[in-house]
Design an enzyme around this catalytic site. Sequence first.
Site, PDB file in Angstrom:
ATOM      1  N   GLY A   1       9.236  -3.891   4.926  1.00 60.54           N
ATOM      2  CA  GLY A   1       9.974  -3.457   6.124  1.00 60.54           C
ATOM      3  C   GLY A   1       9.610  -4.258   7.361  1.00 60.54           C
ATOM      4  O   GLY A   1      10.422  -4.374   8.289  1.00 60.54           O
ATOM      5  N   GLU A  33       8.482  -5.283  -2.504  1.00 61.52           N
ATOM      6  CA  GLU A  33       8.949  -3.981  -2.988  1.00 61.52           C
ATOM      7  C   GLU A  33       8.964  -3.871  -4.505  1.00 61.52           C
ATOM      8  O   GLU A  33       8.555  -2.858  -5.072  1.00 61.52           O
ATOM      9  CB  GLU A  33      10.365  -3.685  -2.435  1.00 61.52           C
ATOM     10  N   ALA A  36       6.929  -0.728   5.051  1.00 63.27           N
ATOM     11  CA  ALA A  36       7.134   0.715   5.191  1.00 63.27           C
ATOM     12  C   ALA A  36       5.856   1.402   4.736  1.00 63.27           C
ATOM     13  O   ALA A  36       5.077   0.835   3.954  1.00 63.27           O
ATOM     14  CB  ALA A  36       8.311   1.149   4.329  1.00 63.27           C
TER      15      ALA A  36
HETATM   16  N1  COA Z   1       1.697   1.522   3.938  1.00 62.87           N
HETATM   17  C1  COA Z   1       0.682   2.373   4.196  1.00 62.87           C
HETATM   18  N2  COA Z   1      -0.568   1.954   4.452  1.00 62.87           N
HETATM   19  C2  COA Z   1      -0.784   0.618   4.448  1.00 62.87           C
HETATM   20  C3  COA Z   1       0.227  -0.317   4.182  1.00 62.87           C
HETATM   21  C4  COA Z   1       1.523   0.188   3.918  1.00 62.87           C
HETATM   22  N3  COA Z   1       2.567  -0.615   3.695  1.00 62.87           N
HETATM   23  N4  COA Z   1      -0.306  -1.556   4.230  1.00 62.87           N
HETATM   24  C5  COA Z   1      -1.598  -1.400   4.539  1.00 62.87           C
HETATM   25  N5  COA Z   1      -1.901  -0.090   4.667  1.00 62.87           N
HETATM   26  C6  COA Z   1      -3.193   0.521   4.980  1.00 62.87           C
HETATM   27  C7  COA Z   1      -4.159   0.481   3.780  1.00 62.87           C
HETATM   28  O1  COA Z   1      -3.890   1.569   2.899  1.00 62.87           O
HETATM   29  C8  COA Z   1      -5.484   0.610   4.496  1.00 62.87           C
HETATM   30  O2  COA Z   1      -5.663   1.963   4.877  1.00 62.87           O
HETATM   31  P1  COA Z   1      -7.107   2.692   4.635  1.00 62.87           P
HETATM   32  O3  COA Z   1      -8.079   1.888   5.465  1.00 62.87           O
HETATM   33  O4  COA Z   1      -6.889   4.076   5.155  1.00 62.87           O
HETATM   34  O5  COA Z   1      -7.370   2.600   3.166  1.00 62.87           O
HETATM   35  C9  COA Z   1      -5.272  -0.181   5.772  1.00 62.87           C
HETATM   36  O6  COA Z   1      -3.864  -0.246   5.972  1.00 62.87           O
HETATM   37  C10 COA Z   1      -5.808  -1.596   5.691  1.00 62.87           C
HETATM   38  O7  COA Z   1      -5.223  -2.223   4.568  1.00 62.87           O
HETATM   39  P2  COA Z   1      -6.062  -2.938   3.401  1.00 62.87           P
HETATM   40  O8  COA Z   1      -5.238  -2.911   2.144  1.00 62.87           O
HETATM   41  O9  COA Z   1      -7.442  -2.345   3.313  1.00 62.87           O
HETATM   42  O10 COA Z   1      -6.167  -4.416   3.985  1.00 62.87           O
HETATM   43  P3  COA Z   1      -6.339  -5.754   3.150  1.00 62.87           P
HETATM   44  O11 COA Z   1      -6.626  -6.821   4.160  1.00 62.87           O
HETATM   45  O12 COA Z   1      -7.302  -5.576   2.025  1.00 62.87           O
HETATM   46  O13 COA Z   1      -4.897  -6.042   2.472  1.00 62.87           O
HETATM   47  C11 COA Z   1      -2.489  -6.179   2.471  1.00 62.87           C
HETATM   48  C12 COA Z   1      -3.788  -6.307   3.285  1.00 62.87           C
HETATM   49  C13 COA Z   1      -1.313  -6.351   3.436  1.00 62.87           C
HETATM   50  C14 COA Z   1      -2.444  -7.304   1.404  1.00 62.87           C
HETATM   51  C15 COA Z   1      -2.446  -4.812   1.760  1.00 62.87           C
HETATM   52  O14 COA Z   1      -2.715  -3.802   2.730  1.00 62.87           O
HETATM   53  C16 COA Z   1      -1.115  -4.484   1.128  1.00 62.87           C
HETATM   54  O15 COA Z   1      -0.795  -5.006   0.064  1.00 62.87           O
HETATM   55  N6  COA Z   1      -0.331  -3.610   1.772  1.00 62.87           N
HETATM   56  C17 COA Z   1       0.945  -3.158   1.270  1.00 62.87           C
HETATM   57  C18 COA Z   1       2.010  -4.215   1.446  1.00 62.87           C
HETATM   58  C19 COA Z   1       3.323  -3.762   0.861  1.00 62.87           C
HETATM   59  O16 COA Z   1       3.495  -3.603  -0.330  1.00 62.87           O
HETATM   60  N7  COA Z   1       4.304  -3.552   1.770  1.00 62.87           N
HETATM   61  C20 COA Z   1       5.649  -3.186   1.388  1.00 62.87           C
HETATM   62  C21 COA Z   1       5.817  -1.721   1.357  1.00 62.87           C
HETATM   63  S1  COA Z   1       7.467  -1.302   0.870  1.00 62.87           S
END
Ligand code: COA
Length: 260
Positions: free
Chosen positions: A111, A134, A66
Amino acid sequence: MNYEHLLVAVTDGVATLTVNRPDKLNALNDRVVDQLHQAALALKQAQEVRGVVLTGAGPKAFIAGADIGDLAKQGVLQGRERSLTGQAMLRAFETMGKPVVAAVNGYCLGGGCELAMACHVRIASDNAKFGQPEVKLGITPGYGGTQRLPRIVGRGNALHLLLSGEQIGAAEALRIGLVSKVVPADKLLAEADKLMRTILANGPLALKLTMEAVDRGLDVTLEEGLRLEADAFGLVAATDDMKEGLTAFLEKRPAKFQGK
Ligand code: COA
């Protein structure tokens, strides 16, 4: 079907639905959730569509969860509303009456993992990563993770993932039964299409009734579930598809199902 954050392409009865927000790793903001719900309803109605492959745009992610930006702003009632809205969208895929295969092509978190679990079959690229992170954010899963994950991988494996927030790779996801197949990343969509063609070669009414029996049967007693199965078995006996399927076998030829 035109959507800001989705791509839909239909080839020979199979719709490939791609969540298209790769700069945010296809995170599910409210608009994407709304558009996915609209798309699920439209695909259910579309006569020319017999099955759906769901995937994410770009090389890195299926869906990274999400949208955390949206979640950061929500209050109590809004949180409950967002959860119910997301759950309804997932349910629209789960009860579409047509097979939905998730082709998981990278991060499949929160999500994203929940949406994949509402699909009937999940196959993954060898670089896919799964998790329900989460609790790391101080929140609980809201799109069915606490309910579908234990049903798919068992209570112990589910609680391990839900409580630790750990990510697991494709091989581990296969081991615990979260996905049923792992393939090289560059072959994922071709494999998903091949699997869908195998499924769609079967009787469409039999597919629909089988999905319904599994879906409804998981929430009732064994006795009630067996009755659901017997009802489905009786219903197909009234279809042309059953006659065709059995006759084709006896005549040693491929069946030509009409969905009637
Ligand atoms: N919601 C909103 N934005 C998200 C997102 C999410 N769940 N997951 C990734 N993004 C965005 C990042 O903020 C980033 O945006 P920006 O370039 O404007 O800063 C972009 O997507 C790329 O992500 P980034 O974190 O730079 O990539 P990464 O390869 O370093 O890391 C993840 C990848 C998946 C490990 C990391 O993005 C992450 O932990 N995301 C959240 C996962 C999460 O907790 N999901 C459950 C939500 S309830």
